[in-house]
Design an enzyme around this catalytic site. Structure first.
Site, short mmCIF file in Angstrom:
data_model
loop_
_atom_site.label_atom_id
_atom_site.label_comp_id
_atom_site.label_asym_id
_atom_site.label_seq_id
_atom_site.Cartn_x
_atom_site.Cartn_y
_atom_site.Cartn_z
N ASP A 12 62.59 41.75 8.05
CA ASP A 12 61.88 41.22 9.23
C ASP A 12 62.90 40.33 9.96
O ASP A 12 63.92 39.93 9.39
CB ASP A 12 60.67 40.39 8.75
CG ASP A 12 60.12 39.49 9.81
OD1 ASP A 12 59.77 40.01 10.89
OD2 ASP A 12 60.08 38.25 9.60
N ASP A 14 62.06 37.53 12.93
CA ASP A 14 61.64 36.14 13.25
C ASP A 14 61.04 35.44 12.04
O ASP A 14 60.07 35.90 11.48
CB ASP A 14 60.64 36.16 14.41
CG ASP A 14 61.31 36.59 15.70
OD1 ASP A 14 60.92 37.63 16.27
OD2 ASP A 14 62.28 35.93 16.11
C1 XBP Z 1 57.66 37.80 15.34
C2 XBP Z 1 56.80 38.03 16.50
C3 XBP Z 1 57.40 38.10 17.85
C4 XBP Z 1 58.04 36.76 18.22
C5 XBP Z 1 58.24 36.67 19.73
O1 XBP Z 1 58.23 39.04 15.05
O2 XBP Z 1 55.61 38.24 16.34
O3 XBP Z 1 56.37 38.39 18.77
O4 XBP Z 1 57.14 35.72 17.85
O5 XBP Z 1 59.10 37.73 20.14
P1 XBP Z 1 58.75 39.41 13.54
P2 XBP Z 1 58.64 38.63 21.41
O6 XBP Z 1 58.32 38.27 12.60
O7 XBP Z 1 58.07 40.73 13.23
O8 XBP Z 1 60.24 39.51 13.67
O9 XBP Z 1 58.22 37.68 22.49
O10 XBP Z 1 59.86 39.43 21.77
O11 XBP Z 1 57.51 39.47 20.87
MG MG Z 2 58.51 37.25 10.92
#
Ligand code: XBP
Ligand code: MG
Length: 240
Positions: A12, A14
């Site tokens: 993953d 973020d």
């Molecule tokens: C985390 C998310 C993303 C980010 C914001 O993604 O849900 O939406 O919060 O990025 P993950 P965007 O944990 O799956 O990496 O604004 O580009 O969506």
């Molecule tokens: Mg994440």
């Protein structure tokens, strides 16, 4: 019986590769101000909004559930898309300045896994520009060569907690779920990877510490000592 060493690790982004959500939150607020909107997502509100993955989906969720009496513009889809594009521009500018480092241990895990012939992949809800921005800053211009598959953003119809992005990555890896492990940070992410049948390890952060990680193979506060992760995951990798 000891599980065979995984053939691939699916990361993953973020909250897992890097602690990014504070920067996302600031970028959202910059985009709102730039568009003359008096919306301000403080950390407490953002914690609630993170229940919905995907920045565009999160803006819609905010308008529908937290903003009373908002007069939607005629082209509401276009409004959300443009607002999110502004946000992404602010966020990728922060990445380009190298303001968001990989979390401790992540680079070591990537290098050890690659040296042992274990393939790496990405399965994220975030936008492709954000993945490129983070990993180019942290891994250099040829960052894509680190990964056998990069699944992100809108390439699947349903974002986490749906399994779509993990199923998309497994298809590209030509591997079965049992041959892989996933590394996630959130309840939505865990639900997505488990629904795809992938043994999943969690590394928590300030936004996800209190989530329900039932079904995770192991939960770590952080991975600065990768040896603990290797042992738990049955990864035949050198202790860090
Ligand atoms: C985390 C998310 C993303 C980010 C914001 O993604 O849900 O939406 O919060 O990025 P993950 P965007 O944990 O799956 O990496 O604004 O580009 O969506
Ligand atoms: Mg994440």
């Amino acid at each position: 019986m000891k599980p065979e060493s995984p053939k691939a690790i699916i990361f993953d982004v973020d909250g897992t590769l890097a602690d990014t959500e504070e920067a996302h939150r600031l970028a959202f607020n910059q985009a709102f101000a730039e568009n003359g909107l008096d919306w301000n997502w403080d950390a407490a509100l953002y914690d609630k909004l993170l229940a919905v993955t995907g920045g565009k989906e999160r803006i819609r969720y905010f308008i529908a559930d937290f903003l009373k009496g908002f007069d939607k513009p005629a082209d509401f889809d276009g409004f959300v898309k443009r607002l999110h594009q502004t946000k992404t521009a602010h966020y990728t500018a922060m990445l380009a300045e190298g303001l968001i480092p990989l979390r401790p241990g992540i680079r070591q895990i990537m290098d050890d896994a690659r040296a042992a012939g274990i393939r790496l992949a990405i399965a994220t809800t975030t936008s492709p520009e954000n993945v490129a921005g983070l990993l180019e800053a942290e891994l250099g211009k040829n960052w894509e060569s680190y990964f056998a598959a990069i699944g992100c953003g809108d390439i699947v119809p349903h974002k986490k907690p749906a399994p779509d992005i993990y199923l998309w990555v497994l298809e590209r890896l030509l591997l079965k779920a049992a041959d892989c492990i996933a590394l996630e940070d959130s309840e939505n992410g865990l639900r997505a990877s488990l629904a795809a049948g992938i043994r999943t390890f969690i590394t928590t952060n300030r936004y996800t510490r209190g989530h329900d990680f039932t079904g995770a193979a192991a939960v770590f506060d952080e991975l600065s000592n990768p040896a603990n992760f290797y042992r738990a995951a049955g990864l035949a990798l050198p202790p860090a």
